[in-house]
Design a protein around this motif. Sequence first.
Motif: not given
Length: 309
Positions: A129, A202-203, A206, A209, A211-212, A215
């Motif tokens: 990802q 995932f979009e 993001r 707000g 972050g990885p 998520t």
Amino acid sequence: MSSTVSTDAPEAGPVTRPETGSMASRVRRKLATRTASIISIIIALIWTIPTFGLFVSSLRPENDIKTTGWWTFFKHPTMTLDNYNEVVFGTSASSGRLASYFINSLVITVPAVLFSVSLAAMAAYALSQLNFRGRDWIFIGVFALQIVPLQMALIPLLKMLNHYTEWGGGFFAVWFAHTCFGLPLGVFLLHNFMAELPKELFEAARVDGAGPAMTFRRIVIPLITPALASFTIFQFLWIWNDLLIALVFTSGPGSRPLTVRLAELAGTRGNDWQRLTSGAFVSMIIPLIVFLSLQRYFVRGLLAGGVKG
């Protein structure tokens, strides 16, 4: 003289419809028949007979085990727990004394499984990802590591860990070895599972707000639970039943697991079948509990190829 032009469309020929049902659906229908069910039951019974015979033998007195087969138990049923008491809690040199080795197996297996599963999940998330230079080459390298034989890596790894074998009470080296050997397969399996997750998730994360790291914790982990459970079962069974790594990286009764002790009993006390049968069944208890408790996740992890939105 007027001529009439026919406006009728030419008669259409028979319309051929595509064959309904895919190959998977046809196979599924064939496997759902009564004949397939009967064959599956027969295979399951045949597969279970050795385990059942081992369990029956572990409960028989020593003289009965050494003179008759386990199937004669039903003619003259006699049961005793002396075999388990001796092999688990016995203090003599000839007894199993498996209680301490059982604890060693738990101390080896649980941390090694946690390390390998957590690191594999994080690495698979990054490789599937996150966009960074060289990502695909790293994944190819991880995939290629699966073909490296375990035996070829033991000596280099032992030389590297030679000065750290006493860390963690003697368990650090075996934790490290099991984690290293389990990561390639774990990263490959979890990467393929995560790559099928919808990009919209995932979009949206993001945009909100996240972050990885958030998520990964809030979205990815709940969605890949079946895959994590499947890999956890594989890794647990492999580490629990391992003998080679335990022999190489552990020493003494303070850190050696059940498999090493059972091998010693088979080699030095091969005539004491009552101890071997009960000791073997003791080593099977925890894997059976783990598999049965995670079975539904295991099946979902094998059948699911991803998440469809």
